[in-house]
Design a protein around this motif. Sequence first.
Motif, PDB file in Angstrom:
ATOM      1  N   ARG A 189      25.069  44.971  28.596  1.00  0.00           N
ATOM      2  CA  ARG A 189      23.975  45.133  27.620  1.00  0.00           C
ATOM      3  C   ARG A 189      24.540  45.858  26.406  1.00  0.00           C
ATOM      4  N   THR A 190      23.861  45.727  25.273  1.00  0.00           N
ATOM      5  CA  THR A 190      24.416  46.324  24.047  1.00  0.00           C
ATOM      6  C   THR A 190      24.553  47.844  24.176  1.00  0.00           C
ATOM      7  N   SER A 191      23.685  48.464  24.955  1.00  0.00           N
ATOM      8  CA  SER A 191      23.730  49.923  25.082  1.00  0.00           C
ATOM      9  C   SER A 191      24.804  50.402  26.060  1.00  0.00           C
ATOM     10  N   GLU A 192      25.459  49.487  26.735  1.00  0.00           N
ATOM     11  CA  GLU A 192      26.383  49.891  27.799  1.00  0.00           C
ATOM     12  C   GLU A 192      27.846  49.909  27.348  1.00  0.00           C
ATOM     13  N   ILE A 193      28.607  50.809  27.952  1.00  0.00           N
ATOM     14  CA  ILE A 193      30.028  50.942  27.627  1.00  0.00           C
ATOM     15  C   ILE A 193      30.842  50.592  28.878  1.00  0.00           C
ATOM     16  N   ASP A 194      31.821  49.732  28.680  1.00  0.00           N
ATOM     17  CA  ASP A 194      32.683  49.336  29.795  1.00  0.00           C
ATOM     18  C   ASP A 194      33.457  50.561  30.290  1.00  0.00           C
ATOM     19  N   GLY A 195      33.430  50.788  31.589  1.00  0.00           N
ATOM     20  CA  GLY A 195      34.144  51.943  32.155  1.00  0.00           C
ATOM     21  C   GLY A 195      33.281  53.186  32.246  1.00  0.00           C
ATOM     22  N   VAL A 196      32.111  53.165  31.598  1.00  0.00           N
ATOM     23  CA  VAL A 196      31.201  54.322  31.654  1.00  0.00           C
ATOM     24  C   VAL A 196      29.991  53.962  32.526  1.00  0.00           C
ATOM     25  N   HIS A 197      29.322  52.881  32.136  1.00  0.00           N
ATOM     26  CA  HIS A 197      28.148  52.455  32.916  1.00  0.00           C
ATOM     27  C   HIS A 197      28.564  51.543  34.072  1.00  0.00           C
ATOM     28  N   TYR A 198      29.453  50.656  33.808  1.00  0.00           N
ATOM     29  CA  TYR A 198      30.021  49.742  34.808  1.00  0.00           C
ATOM     30  C   TYR A 198      31.438  49.406  34.364  1.00  0.00           C
ATOM     31  N   HIS A 199      32.203  48.835  35.295  1.00  0.00           N
ATOM     32  CA  HIS A 199      33.405  48.102  34.921  1.00  0.00           C
ATOM     33  C   HIS A 199      32.969  46.638  34.926  1.00  0.00           C
ATOM     34  N   PHE A 200      32.969  46.024  33.757  1.00  0.00           N
ATOM     35  CA  PHE A 200      32.520  44.626  33.672  1.00  0.00           C
ATOM     36  C   PHE A 200      33.708  43.718  33.963  1.00  0.00           C
ATOM     37  N   ILE A 201      33.598  42.940  35.032  1.00  0.00           N
ATOM     38  CA  ILE A 201      34.736  42.119  35.450  1.00  0.00           C
ATOM     39  C   ILE A 201      34.284  40.673  35.697  1.00  0.00           C
ATOM     40  N   ARG A 238       7.666  50.203  31.031  1.00  0.00           N
ATOM     41  CA  ARG A 238       8.997  50.782  30.820  1.00  0.00           C
ATOM     42  C   ARG A 238      10.038  49.695  30.604  1.00  0.00           C
ATOM     43  N   LEU A 239       9.914  48.619  31.371  1.00  0.00           N
ATOM     44  CA  LEU A 239      10.883  47.521  31.221  1.00  0.00           C
ATOM     45  C   LEU A 239      10.759  46.873  29.848  1.00  0.00           C
ATOM     46  N   HIS A 240       9.523  46.720  29.372  1.00  0.00           N
ATOM     47  CA  HIS A 240       9.327  46.110  28.045  1.00  0.00           C
ATOM     48  C   HIS A 240       9.776  47.056  26.938  1.00  0.00           C
ATOM     49  N   ARG A 241       9.470  48.374  27.119  1.00  0.00           N
ATOM     50  CA  ARG A 241       9.885  49.366  26.112  1.00  0.00           C
ATOM     51  C   ARG A 241      11.399  49.401  25.968  1.00  0.00           C
ATOM     52  N   ARG A 242      12.084  49.265  27.107  1.00  0.00           N
ATOM     53  CA  ARG A 242      13.541  49.312  27.097  1.00  0.00           C
ATOM     54  C   ARG A 242      14.096  48.164  26.241  1.00  0.00           C
ATOM     55  N   ALA A 243      13.344  47.065  26.205  1.00  0.00           N
ATOM     56  CA  ALA A 243      13.658  45.921  25.337  1.00  0.00           C
ATOM     57  C   ALA A 243      15.098  45.453  25.460  1.00  0.00           C
ATOM     58  N   GLU A 244      15.635  45.539  26.662  1.00  0.00           N
ATOM     59  CA  GLU A 244      17.024  45.114  26.832  1.00  0.00           C
ATOM     60  C   GLU A 244      17.126  43.812  27.604  1.00  0.00           C
ATOM     61  N   ASP A 245      16.041  43.398  28.201  1.00  0.00           N
ATOM     62  CA  ASP A 245      16.063  42.188  28.998  1.00  0.00           C
ATOM     63  C   ASP A 245      15.053  41.182  28.448  1.00  0.00           C
ATOM     64  N   THR A 246      15.324  39.919  28.670  1.00  0.00           N
ATOM     65  CA  THR A 246      14.389  38.873  28.235  1.00  0.00           C
ATOM     66  C   THR A 246      13.159  38.904  29.151  1.00  0.00           C
ATOM     67  N   PRO A 247      12.024  38.339  28.695  1.00  0.00           N
ATOM     68  CA  PRO A 247      10.828  38.317  29.555  1.00  0.00           C
ATOM     69  C   PRO A 247      11.111  37.660  30.904  1.00  0.00           C
ATOM     70  N   GLU A 248      11.980  36.641  30.906  1.00  0.00           N
ATOM     71  CA  GLU A 248      12.314  35.948  32.160  1.00  0.00           C
ATOM     72  C   GLU A 248      13.039  36.908  33.117  1.00  0.00           C
ATOM     73  N   VAL A 249      13.978  37.680  32.573  1.00  0.00           N
ATOM     74  CA  VAL A 249      14.726  38.641  33.408  1.00  0.00           C
ATOM     75  C   VAL A 249      13.766  39.719  33.929  1.00  0.00           C
ATOM     76  N   ILE A 250      12.856  40.162  33.066  1.00  0.00           N
ATOM     77  CA  ILE A 250      11.888  41.184  33.498  1.00  0.00           C
ATOM     78  C   ILE A 250      11.033  40.638  34.647  1.00  0.00           C
ATOM     79  N   ARG A 251      10.633  39.371  34.512  1.00  0.00           N
ATOM     80  CA  ARG A 251       9.815  38.768  35.554  1.00  0.00           C
ATOM     81  C   ARG A 251      10.581  38.752  36.885  1.00  0.00           C
ATOM     82  N   ARG A 252      11.882  38.423  36.795  1.00  0.00           N
ATOM     83  CA  ARG A 252      12.704  38.377  38.004  1.00  0.00           C
ATOM     84  C   ARG A 252      12.865  39.778  38.617  1.00  0.00           C
ATOM     85  N   ARG A 253      13.010  40.772  37.744  1.00  0.00           N
ATOM     86  CA  ARG A 253      13.171  42.152  38.238  1.00  0.00           C
ATOM     87  C   ARG A 253      11.907  42.600  38.971  1.00  0.00           C
ATOM     88  N   LEU A 254      10.743  42.205  38.421  1.00  0.00           N
ATOM     89  CA  LEU A 254       9.477  42.585  39.074  1.00  0.00           C
ATOM     90  C   LEU A 254       9.350  41.893  40.432  1.00  0.00           C
TER      91      LEU A 254
END
Length: 231
Positions: free
Chosen positions: A61-73, A151-167
């Motif tokens: 996600r745009t707010s995330e840093i590789d090696g800090v939040h996750y190692h993206f592989i 909270r998920l909508h406020r975070r505005a980091e995921d698409t509505p489809e992803v939010i639906r899947r998370r719920l």
Amino acid sequence: MSEPEQAGTVVTSERADAERRGLMLVLSSPSGAGKSTIARQLLDQESNLTLSISVTTRARRTSEIDGVHYHFISRERFEQMRERGELLEWAEVHGNYYGTPRDPVEQALSRGGDVLFDIDIQGTFQLYDAVRPDVVSVFILPPSIAEMKSRLHRRAEDTPEVIRRRLQTAVGEMKHWSQYDYVIVNDDLQRAYDGARSILRAERLKRERSPAIGTFIEGMVEDLKRETGEA
Ligand code: 5GP
């Protein structure tokens, strides 16, 4: 029976403390329950606590840093790590792989450090199977589904489809609340944080986590016997 007065076997309170086993504090929750904020505060304010940084095949996600939040592989790299036994646990969540690299966790625990995990239910159960006595699990719930959605909508980091899947996933996850050691309802962030911190601090004091405490106490009993002329 140990002989505490002999050189090399004396256990001071500092040493008893230094020889403690680290614990694994697992925080799980459906997305949008406020778990990340609680985790961040614990890491900022508690000493001797480090975060287990997972590997994931999910896009950053745009707010995330590789090696800090996750190692993206890549998926290939993930599968390689899994096959080589380099992951302590792993899971597929929302079509992406997530896993906990084994080495950093084992190193921290062997130094007596505590490790914080932000992992899902599948991962928590794998840790139960592998190292149950070292695991302290906390399930964090939102105060209501309406609040979680907002909270998920406020975070505005995921698409509505992803939010639906998370719920949708949350429905399955919530059924497992009773398999966690502690449950926190995050209706007030400060109170929820205080709860998590109290759990960590109390669990740190558990007798089983201080293998040297027995020798320390035996030493004191011997001293007492000498004092009272019982020895
Ligand atoms: P997110 O994509 O929102 O960062 O994470 C989705 C879910 O994956 C969350 O429930 C999170 O706790 C979980 N997760 C993150 N890292 C790991 C991991 O290493 N192992 C497992 N089992 N779950 C993880």
